[in-house]
Design an enzyme around this catalytic site. Structure first.
Site, PDB file in Angstrom:
ATOM      1  N   HIS A 119       0.826  -1.222   0.000  1.00 13.85           N
ATOM      2  CA  HIS A 119       0.000   0.000   0.000  1.00 13.85           C
ATOM      3  C   HIS A 119       0.855   1.266   0.000  1.00 13.85           C
ATOM      4  O   HIS A 119       0.564   2.224   0.719  1.00 13.85           O
ATOM      5  CB  HIS A 119      -0.969   0.015   1.180  1.00 13.85           C
ATOM      6  CG  HIS A 119      -2.160  -0.873   0.957  1.00 13.85           C
ATOM      7  ND1 HIS A 119      -3.055  -0.677  -0.075  1.00 13.85           N
ATOM      8  CD2 HIS A 119      -2.578  -1.980   1.609  1.00 13.85           C
ATOM      9  CE1 HIS A 119      -3.980  -1.630  -0.048  1.00 13.85           C
ATOM     10  NE2 HIS A 119      -3.706  -2.442   0.959  1.00 13.85           N
ATOM     11  N   ASP A 175       0.652  -4.652   5.323  1.00 13.29           N
ATOM     12  CA  ASP A 175      -0.401  -5.571   4.863  1.00 13.29           C
ATOM     13  C   ASP A 175      -0.419  -5.616   3.339  1.00 13.29           C
ATOM     14  O   ASP A 175       0.079  -4.721   2.672  1.00 13.29           O
ATOM     15  CB  ASP A 175      -1.780  -5.138   5.384  1.00 13.29           C
ATOM     16  CG  ASP A 175      -2.168  -3.737   4.918  1.00 13.29           C
ATOM     17  OD1 ASP A 175      -1.285  -2.856   4.900  1.00 13.29           O
ATOM     18  OD2 ASP A 175      -3.343  -3.511   4.585  1.00 13.29           O
ATOM     19  N   GLU A 176      -1.018  -6.681   2.818  1.00 13.22           N
ATOM     20  CA  GLU A 176      -1.304  -6.813   1.389  1.00 13.22           C
ATOM     21  C   GLU A 176      -0.123  -6.408   0.506  1.00 13.22           C
ATOM     22  O   GLU A 176      -0.246  -5.533  -0.348  1.00 13.22           O
ATOM     23  CB  GLU A 176      -2.564  -6.000   1.045  1.00 13.22           C
ATOM     24  CG  GLU A 176      -3.772  -6.535   1.795  1.00 13.22           C
ATOM     25  CD  GLU A 176      -5.087  -5.808   1.508  1.00 13.22           C
ATOM     26  OE1 GLU A 176      -5.046  -4.611   1.147  1.00 13.22           O
ATOM     27  OE2 GLU A 176      -6.148  -6.426   1.647  1.00 13.22           O
ATOM     28  N   VAL A 177       1.022  -7.050   0.738  1.00 15.23           N
ATOM     29  CA  VAL A 177       2.206  -6.744  -0.075  1.00 15.23           C
ATOM     30  C   VAL A 177       2.107  -7.569  -1.366  1.00 15.23           C
ATOM     31  O   VAL A 177       2.755  -8.605  -1.519  1.00 15.23           O
ATOM     32  CB  VAL A 177       3.504  -7.064   0.702  1.00 15.23           C
ATOM     33  CG1 VAL A 177       4.720  -6.505  -0.059  1.00 15.23           C
ATOM     34  CG2 VAL A 177       3.447  -6.464   2.101  1.00 15.23           C
TER      35      VAL A 177
END
Length: 500
Positions: A119, A175-177
């Site tokens: 992100h 998060d959400e790499v």
């Protein structure tokens, strides 16, 4: 009490303010903070993103509507060069400092959040930083192999730290790499023996966390847990990450799997994490372009988290963050605005504080919000309240429920419009004089009604948000229907003139 608060809820309850979309003006936040405290919040999780007044070489990250260092003063930074920016001086009475001192006055602890891995769109979209992307064409994930990537993250963290005092925690995101391991340097690294995407992820988290801990020894880093969930206990334990960070386990579902979460907490404990956090959601988790908040969904999510808390060891839970997402990511549209979701936040905070939800708690929420009847299972259509921004909720509800449907009713289901003023007729300015009397008055009165509502909404929103937010919300939620209606009224006018 230990990890439980009153009646068994988590003792620390942080309200997440996602400032990457529709960041409220500082005076509005000042009005809302006392209410959050009264509802049971103990702190704020501030996700600044591009609303932070970054300075010096980080100046490009700052959005035009970012909070200012000094109200009424042009933001320094771009021309300031790499040296310390004077506006970072502790006595600068800027907007961020004002919000932070108001939070302190309310007894609300602040935890800043700066993304440091996934992100990273708000950073990596800029040409100055595009060379630090993991995958050249995607601006979401940072390349973990470059020294310069870590220097960038450290510079961001240092600037945010400089405006905060007495921090105990600092959230470093992670998060959400997406696409991790898919960059050229990662592919080469992964060809070496024993190297895995998991180890790559953990080594970057460890590097960022170590940098925080060595520069700020009294601060504990927090990370989102989704990249850790699937990693084996052995790999996690050997990485050294559990000694450095506290994971924040997030799940926004109404039917959250309690047993699964309890097992996850136990796994993290066995790996060596001393404490964990939970993260629920009070808005922004049920639809990418959602405009109204369904309280019932979020209340159920919080009641499930209370069950996880009561089934976990009392000493492992540090607290819970109630997330309020404002965009799903930097490039997506706005979801529910903060004032729209305050009733949901109120219900969720009170449920956490009291360890459940009852008629008595509902009455207390209604009293604090100045609302006569709080509906949790429907989108409230008759909601009037006295809380800050309640007029925005009332008007957004009207627009969301009735604008599109009333315009569609007139244009797509009215037999006179469909039969005698179709696109064919409109293009050629053909109109039967009798027919126009059947729907022209309706069209004109509907247009003037909606113009008045939208004007009120615009004025209410301008009190709380910057112009760019108002513009975006109107373009997404109002203009499509209003323009259709305006065009029909204009075409009628032209057709009548042509007849005469």
């Amino acid at each position: 009490m230990e990890a439980g608060g009153e009646a068994g809820g988590p003792r620390r309850r942080l309200v997440h303010l996602d400032l990457k979309g529709a960041p409220p003006r500082a005076p509005y936040l000042a009005e809302v903070l006392p209410l959050l405290r009264a509802l049971g919040a103990t702190g704020l999780l501030l996700e600044y993103e591009d609303a932070f007044p970054y300075a010096g070489p980080l100046g490009p990250l700052r959005a035009p509507h970012a909070y200012r260092y000094r109200p009424g003063r042009a933001r320094g930074g771009r021309g300031a060069g790499p040296g310390p920016d004077v506006s970072l001086c502790p006595r600068s009475p800027g907007e961020v400092r004002a919000v932070l001192s108001q939070a302190r006055a309310q007894g609300l602890e602040v935890v800043p959040l700066v993304q440091s891995f996934g992100h990273m769109e708000f950073v990596l979209k800029h040409k100055e930083f595009a060379h630090l992307r993991e995958v050249k064409v995607f601006p979401n994930a940072l390349n973990p192999h470059k020294e310069e990537s870590r220097a960038l993250v450290k510079a961001m963290i240092d600037q945010v730290m400089a405006l905060h005092e007495d921090l105990k925690w600092f959230h470093i995101g992670c998060d959400e790499v997406y696409y991790l391991g898919e960059g050229e340097e990662s592919k080469q690294w992964l060809q070496q023996q024993d190297n895995t995407p998991e180890k790559l992820c953990l080594s970057h988290i460890k590097a960022v966390a170590s940098c925080v801990v060595s520069s700020y020894p009294t601060v504990t880093p927090i990370v989102w847990d989704d990249m850790l969930r699937g990693i084996s206990e052995e790999t996690l334990a050997e990485s050294g990450v559990p000694q450095l960070v506290q994971p924040m386990i997030w799940d926004y579902a109404a039917d959250l799997d309690v047993e699964g979460k309890v097992h996850l907490v136990e796994k993290y404990r066995r790996c060596g994490f001393s404490k964990v956090w939970f993260a629920s959601a009070f808005k922004g988790a049920t639809g990418v372009n959602q405009s109204l908040t369904l309280i019932g969904h979020h209340l159920k999510n919080h009641l499930q988290w209370l069950k996880v808390a009561s089934s976990s060891p009392a000493d492992i839970l540090e607290g819970i963050a109630l997330t309020g997402w404002q965009r799903y990511d930097h490039f997506s549209v706005l979801c529910e605005l903060l004032p729209v979701a305050i009733p949901s936040l109120a219900v969720c905070l009170q449920a956490l504080k009291n360890g459940g939800y009852s008629e008595k708690i509902k009455e207390n929420v209604e009293k604090l919000l100045g609302m006569a009847n709080l509906e949790t299972e429907t989108f409230m259509s008759t909601s009037l309240g006295t809380f800050p921004g309640s007029n925005i909720l009332t008007l957004v509800t009207q627009v969301s429920f009735y604008l599109k449907s009333s315009v569609d009713e007139l244009l797509e289901r009215n037999r006179y419009v469909m039969g005698w003023f179709s696109p064919y007729h409109r293009k050629r300015k053909i109109i039967h004089p009798i027919i126009m009397h059947h729907f022209q008055p309706d069209a004109i009165s509907l247009l003037s009604k909606w113009n008045a509502v939208v004007q009120d909404l615009q004025a209410a929103m301008e009190q709380v948000f910057h112009k760019c937010t108002v513009e975006e919300w109107m373009e997404e939620n109002v203009h499509p229907s209003l323009q259709k209606l305006q065009e029909v009224v204009d075409d009628l006018d032209k057709a009548i003139k042509a007849q005469n």
